[in-house]
Design a protein around this motif. Structure first.
Motif, PDB file in Angstrom:
ATOM      1  N   ILE A   1       0.867  -1.178   0.000  1.00 57.50           N
ATOM      2  CA  ILE A   1       0.000   0.000   0.000  1.00 57.50           C
ATOM      3  C   ILE A   1       0.905   1.229   0.000  1.00 57.50           C
ATOM      4  CG2 ILE A   1      -1.865   1.225   1.169  1.00 57.50           C
ATOM      5  CD1 ILE A   1      -2.641  -1.522   0.115  1.00 57.50           C
ATOM      6  N   ALA A   2       0.651   2.148  -0.922  1.00 57.78           N
ATOM      7  CA  ALA A   2       1.517   3.322  -1.086  1.00 57.78           C
ATOM      8  C   ALA A   2       0.818   4.582  -0.594  1.00 57.78           C
ATOM      9  CB  ALA A   2       1.916   3.495  -2.552  1.00 57.78           C
ATOM     10  N   TYR A   3       1.611   5.452   0.048  1.00 57.05           N
ATOM     11  CA  TYR A   3       1.130   6.759   0.521  1.00 57.05           C
ATOM     12  C   TYR A   3       2.197   7.807   0.198  1.00 57.05           C
ATOM     13  CZ  TYR A   3      -2.318   4.218   3.355  1.00 57.05           C
ATOM     14  OH  TYR A   3      -3.352   3.402   3.784  1.00 57.05           O
ATOM     15  N   ASN A   4       1.740   8.991  -0.128  1.00 61.70           N
ATOM     16  CA  ASN A   4       2.638  10.126  -0.349  1.00 61.70           C
ATOM     17  C   ASN A   4       2.562  11.053   0.869  1.00 61.70           C
ATOM     18  OD1 ASN A   4       3.554   9.415  -2.970  1.00 61.70           O
ATOM     19  ND2 ASN A   4       1.639  10.184  -3.852  1.00 61.70           N
TER      20      ASN A   4
ATOM     21  N   LYS B   1      12.606  23.397   1.573  1.00 62.46           N
ATOM     22  CA  LYS B   1      11.269  22.829   1.686  1.00 62.46           C
ATOM     23  C   LYS B   1      11.338  21.430   2.297  1.00 62.46           C
ATOM     24  CE  LYS B   1       9.368  25.317  -2.295  1.00 62.46           C
ATOM     25  NZ  LYS B   1       8.670  25.172  -3.608  1.00 62.46           N
ATOM     26  N   ILE B   2      10.219  21.009   2.870  1.00 64.36           N
ATOM     27  CA  ILE B   2      10.149  19.659   3.432  1.00 64.36           C
ATOM     28  C   ILE B   2      10.098  18.661   2.273  1.00 64.36           C
ATOM     29  CG2 ILE B   2       8.824  18.095   4.895  1.00 64.36           C
ATOM     30  CD1 ILE B   2       7.710  20.506   6.347  1.00 64.36           C
ATOM     31  N   PRO B   3      11.003  17.707   2.234  1.00 64.13           N
ATOM     32  CA  PRO B   3      11.008  16.755   1.110  1.00 64.13           C
ATOM     33  C   PRO B   3       9.794  15.836   1.137  1.00 64.13           C
ATOM     34  CG  PRO B   3      12.607  16.105   2.765  1.00 64.13           C
ATOM     35  CD  PRO B   3      12.097  17.449   3.187  1.00 64.13           C
ATOM     36  N   LYS B   4       9.300  15.502  -0.039  1.00 66.25           N
ATOM     37  CA  LYS B   4       8.188  14.572  -0.170  1.00 66.25           C
ATOM     38  C   LYS B   4       8.723  13.172  -0.450  1.00 66.25           C
ATOM     39  CE  LYS B   4       4.938  18.052  -1.915  1.00 66.25           C
ATOM     40  NZ  LYS B   4       4.018  18.440  -3.016  1.00 66.25           N
ATOM     41  N   VAL B   5       8.070  12.176   0.131  1.00 70.79           N
ATOM     42  CA  VAL B   5       8.484  10.789  -0.047  1.00 70.79           C
ATOM     43  C   VAL B   5       7.254   9.924  -0.308  1.00 70.79           C
ATOM     44  CG1 VAL B   5      10.551  11.003   1.397  1.00 70.79           C
ATOM     45  CG2 VAL B   5       8.370  10.321   2.428  1.00 70.79           C
ATOM     46  N   GLU B   6       7.536   8.715  -0.751  1.00 77.59           N
ATOM     47  CA  GLU B   6       6.474   7.718  -0.937  1.00 77.59           C
ATOM     48  C   GLU B   6       6.728   6.562   0.024  1.00 77.59           C
ATOM     49  OE1 GLU B   6       5.224   4.360  -4.223  1.00 77.59           O
ATOM     50  OE2 GLU B   6       5.701   6.372  -4.975  1.00 77.59           O
ATOM     51  N   LEU B   7       5.697   6.191   0.763  1.00 83.09           N
ATOM     52  CA  LEU B   7       5.781   5.056   1.669  1.00 83.09           C
ATOM     53  C   LEU B   7       5.137   3.841   1.018  1.00 83.09           C
ATOM     54  CD1 LEU B   7       4.846   6.586   5.162  1.00 83.09           C
ATOM     55  CD2 LEU B   7       7.112   6.198   4.195  1.00 83.09           C
ATOM     56  N   GLN B   8       5.820   2.715   1.064  1.00 81.89           N
ATOM     57  CA  GLN B   8       5.283   1.448   0.571  1.00 81.89           C
ATOM     58  C   GLN B   8       5.238   0.483   1.752  1.00 81.89           C
ATOM     59  OE1 GLN B   8       7.570   0.084  -2.796  1.00 81.89           O
ATOM     60  NE2 GLN B   8       6.883   1.756  -4.123  1.00 81.89           N
TER      61      GLN B   8
ATOM     62  N   PRO C   1       9.599   9.958  -4.595  1.00 86.96           N
ATOM     63  CA  PRO C   1       8.360   9.765  -5.375  1.00 86.96           C
ATOM     64  C   PRO C   1       8.561   9.834  -6.891  1.00 86.96           C
ATOM     65  CG  PRO C   1       8.389  11.934  -4.337  1.00 86.96           C
ATOM     66  CD  PRO C   1       9.559  11.177  -3.782  1.00 86.96           C
ATOM     67  N   LYS C   2       9.628  10.474  -7.356  1.00 89.85           N
ATOM     68  CA  LYS C   2       9.846  10.611  -8.804  1.00 89.85           C
ATOM     69  C   LYS C   2      10.746   9.505  -9.338  1.00 89.85           C
ATOM     70  CE  LYS C   2       9.150  15.618  -8.947  1.00 89.85           C
ATOM     71  NZ  LYS C   2       9.749  16.938  -9.318  1.00 89.85           N
ATOM     72  N   SER C   3      11.922   9.350  -8.741  1.00 93.31           N
ATOM     73  CA  SER C   3      12.874   8.359  -9.239  1.00 93.31           C
ATOM     74  C   SER C   3      12.607   6.953  -8.719  1.00 93.31           C
ATOM     75  CB  SER C   3      14.295   8.769  -8.864  1.00 93.31           C
ATOM     76  OG  SER C   3      14.468   8.775  -7.455  1.00 93.31           O
ATOM     77  N   LYS C   4      11.780   6.826  -7.669  1.00 93.00           N
ATOM     78  CA  LYS C   4      11.472   5.546  -7.016  1.00 93.00           C
ATOM     79  C   LYS C   4      12.722   4.919  -6.380  1.00 93.00           C
ATOM     80  CE  LYS C   4       7.199   5.866  -8.263  1.00 93.00           C
ATOM     81  NZ  LYS C   4       6.144   6.164  -7.283  1.00 93.00           N
ATOM     82  N   GLU C   5      13.704   5.738  -6.100  1.00 94.75           N
ATOM     83  CA  GLU C   5      14.907   5.237  -5.430  1.00 94.75           C
ATOM     84  C   GLU C   5      14.610   5.030  -3.943  1.00 94.75           C
ATOM     85  OE1 GLU C   5      19.529   6.609  -4.482  1.00 94.75           O
ATOM     86  OE2 GLU C   5      18.194   7.872  -5.688  1.00 94.75           O
ATOM     87  N   VAL C   6      14.997   3.862  -3.427  1.00101.49           N
ATOM     88  CA  VAL C   6      14.739   3.535  -2.028  1.00101.49           C
ATOM     89  C   VAL C   6      15.740   4.281  -1.147  1.00101.49           C
ATOM     90  CG1 VAL C   6      14.610   1.705  -0.313  1.00101.49           C
ATOM     91  CG2 VAL C   6      13.839   1.267  -2.654  1.00101.49           C
ATOM     92  N   GLN C   7      15.227   5.134  -0.275  1.00103.76           N
ATOM     93  CA  GLN C   7      16.070   5.876   0.661  1.00103.76           C
ATOM     94  C   GLN C   7      16.278   5.110   1.956  1.00103.76           C
ATOM     95  OE1 GLN C   7      14.157   9.690   1.100  1.00103.76           O
ATOM     96  NE2 GLN C   7      14.494  10.283  -1.037  1.00103.76           N
ATOM     97  N   TYR C   8      15.221   4.484   2.458  1.00100.28           N
ATOM     98  CA  TYR C   8      15.292   3.675   3.676  1.00100.28           C
ATOM     99  C   TYR C   8      14.411   2.450   3.476  1.00100.28           C
ATOM    100  CZ  TYR C   8      17.092   8.005   5.745  1.00100.28           C
ATOM    101  OH  TYR C   8      17.821   9.140   6.010  1.00100.28           O
ATOM    102  N   ASN C   9      14.898   1.323   3.990  1.00101.36           N
ATOM    103  CA  ASN C   9      14.121   0.084   3.954  1.00101.36           C
ATOM    104  C   ASN C   9      14.025  -0.451   5.383  1.00101.36           C
ATOM    105  OD1 ASN C   9      12.772  -2.228   3.277  1.00101.36           O
ATOM    106  ND2 ASN C   9      14.500  -3.222   2.268  1.00101.36           N
ATOM    107  N   CYS C  10      12.921  -0.177   6.029  1.00100.01           N
ATOM    108  CA  CYS C  10      12.723  -0.553   7.438  1.00100.01           C
ATOM    109  C   CYS C  10      11.965  -1.878   7.480  1.00100.01           C
ATOM    110  CB  CYS C  10      11.938   0.534   8.171  1.00100.01           C
ATOM    111  SG  CYS C  10      12.732   2.166   8.119  1.00100.01           S
ATOM    112  N   GLN C  11      12.681  -2.948   7.810  1.00 99.11           N
ATOM    113  CA  GLN C  11      12.055  -4.265   7.878  1.00 99.11           C
ATOM    114  C   GLN C  11      11.078  -4.318   9.069  1.00 99.11           C
ATOM    115  OE1 GLN C  11      15.291  -7.043   8.006  1.00 99.11           O
ATOM    116  NE2 GLN C  11      16.221  -6.221   6.141  1.00 99.11           N
ATOM    117  N   LEU C  12      10.006  -5.051   8.867  1.00 98.53           N
ATOM    118  CA  LEU C  12       8.905  -5.014   9.830  1.00 98.53           C
ATOM    119  C   LEU C  12       9.329  -5.558  11.200  1.00 98.53           C
ATOM    120  CD1 LEU C  12       6.003  -3.994   9.439  1.00 98.53           C
ATOM    121  CD2 LEU C  12       5.265  -6.371   9.381  1.00 98.53           C
TER     122      LEU C  12
END
Length: 287
Positions: free
Chosen positions: A25-28, A66-73, A84-95
Motif C-alpha cells: 500500500i503506497a502513501y505520499n 522545503k520539506i522533502p516529499k516521499v512515498e511510503l510502501q 516519489p519521482k525516481s522511485k529510489e529507495v532511501q530507507y528500507n525498514c524491515q517489519l
C-alpha cells in the motif's frame, strides 16, 4: 511491537490481506527526518523526537529549504521510504525491526515509528507529516504487523528467519554491486592511462632517422645519404654511388680546369677554338 493505537473490535482492517501480503500500500507524505532515540518504545520518546525534528525543520524552512516529499510502501515485509519521482529507495525498514508506531493525537498530521538500524543497531525515530492520512497510515502499518504475526504462527517461526537471511543476502548484494561499480571505474581509468602511454610498434625513436625542423635528413659529407621510404609505401630507389655521379643537373659533365684538355671539349666548341687559332696565326704572319 508496541502500538500506540488500538483497533476496535467492531472495526475491520482497511485493506485486504492480499494487498499487504502479495503487494504493498503506497502513501505520499512529507518526511521530517529521523533521529536517534534511547528507547525502542514509548509515547514520550516519540514526542521528544517529533519536537526535535520540528524545530530542525523550522530552521531549515527559514533558510528556504522545503520539506522533502516521499512515498511510503507498506507491506508485511516492512516499510520502504522512496523518492516519489525516481522511485529510489532511501530507507528500507524491515517489519521485525520496527518496535513502535503511533500517530500524534495533538497534531493529526504527524505520525512516527521507531526502527532499529541494521548496521549501527541504534534505535531511530522516523517522523512524517501527512495532511489527511496520518491515522490511516498508522493503522495500515498495524494491519501489516497483524498479518505478519499470523503468517509467523502458521510457519512456526521459520518464515521470519528466512526473511532475515534474505535481507542479509540482499544487503550483501548491494554492497558487492557498489564495490563492483568502483572497480569498473578504476579499471576504465587504468585502460585510458595505458592507451596514452602505449607506443605503436615500429615508431620508436631508435629506429627513426633524425631529421631537422623541415623533416629533412641533414647532409653529412662523411656518410652517404640514406634514402627514406616513399610515402606511398613503395620501395625507395637505390642510392647513387659516388663513382657514377659524372654529370650535373643538366646532363653535362662537370668542368674541371685541372684535368680539362683539347679532347675534352665538345666538337662544336672545339671547331670554333680551331678557327680562332688559325685567324690569330694569319694575323701574326702578316705582321
Amino acid at each position: 511491537m508496541n502500538r500506540a493505537f488500538n483497533r476496535k473490535k467492531d472495526k475491520s482492517w482497511m485493506h485486504t490481506p492480499e494487498a499487504l501480503a502479495k503487494h504493498f500500500i503506497a502513501y505520499n507524505t512529507k518526511f521530517l527526518g529521523n533521529t536517534e532515540v534511547d528507547q525502542p518504545k514509548g509515547t514520550e520518546v516519540v514526542r521528544d523526537a517529533v519536537r526535535k525534528l520540528k524545530f530542525q525543520r523550522h530552521i531549515k524552512k527559514s533558510e528556504g529549504q522545503k520539506i522533502p516529499k516521499v512515498e511510503l510502501q507498506i507491506s508485511i515485509y516492512g516499510v520502504k521510504i522512496l523518492d516519489p519521482k525516481s522511485k529510489e529507495v532511501q530507507y528500507n525498514c524491515q517489519l521485525h525491526r520496527i518496535s513502535f508506531c503511533a500517530d500524534d493525537k495533538t497534531d493529526k498530521r504527524i505520525f512516527t515509528f521507531i526502527c532499529k538500524d541494521s548496521e549501527s543497531n541504534k534505535h531511530l525515530c522516523y517522523v512524517f507529516d501527512s495532511d489527511k492520512c496520518a491515522e490511516e497510515i498508522t493503522l495500515t502499518i498495524g494491519q501489516a504487523f497483524d498479518l505478519a504475526y499470523k503468517k509467523f504462527l502458521e510457519s512456526g517461526g521459520k518464515d521470519v528467519e528466512t526473511r532475515k537471511q534474505i535481507a542479509g543476502l540482499q544487503k550483501r548484494i548491494q554492497d558487492l554491486e557498489v564495490e563492483n561499480s568502483e572497480l569498473k571505474k578504476q579499471l576504465h581509468v587504468l585502460e585510458e592511462q595505458m592507451m596514452i602511454a602505449q607506443v605503436p610498434p615500429g615508431d620508436s625513436m631508435s629506429s627513426k632517422t633524425p631529421t631537422d625542423i623541415f623533416d629533412m635528413v641533414p647532409f653529412s659529407p662523411m656518410t652517404p645519404l640514406i634514402p627514406l621510404p616513399a610515402s606511398n609505401g613503395s620501395a625507395p630507389p637505390p642510392p647513387v654511388r659516388p663513382t657514377e655521379m659524372r654529370k650535373d643537373l643538366f646532363g653535362a659533365e662537370p668542368f674541371d680546369p685541372f684535368t680539362c684538355g683539347a679532347a675534352d671539349f665538345p666538337p662544336d666548341i672545339q671547331s670554333k677554338l680551331d678557327e680562332m687559332q688559325r685567324q690569330r696565326w694569319r694575323g701574326s704572319k702578316w705582321d
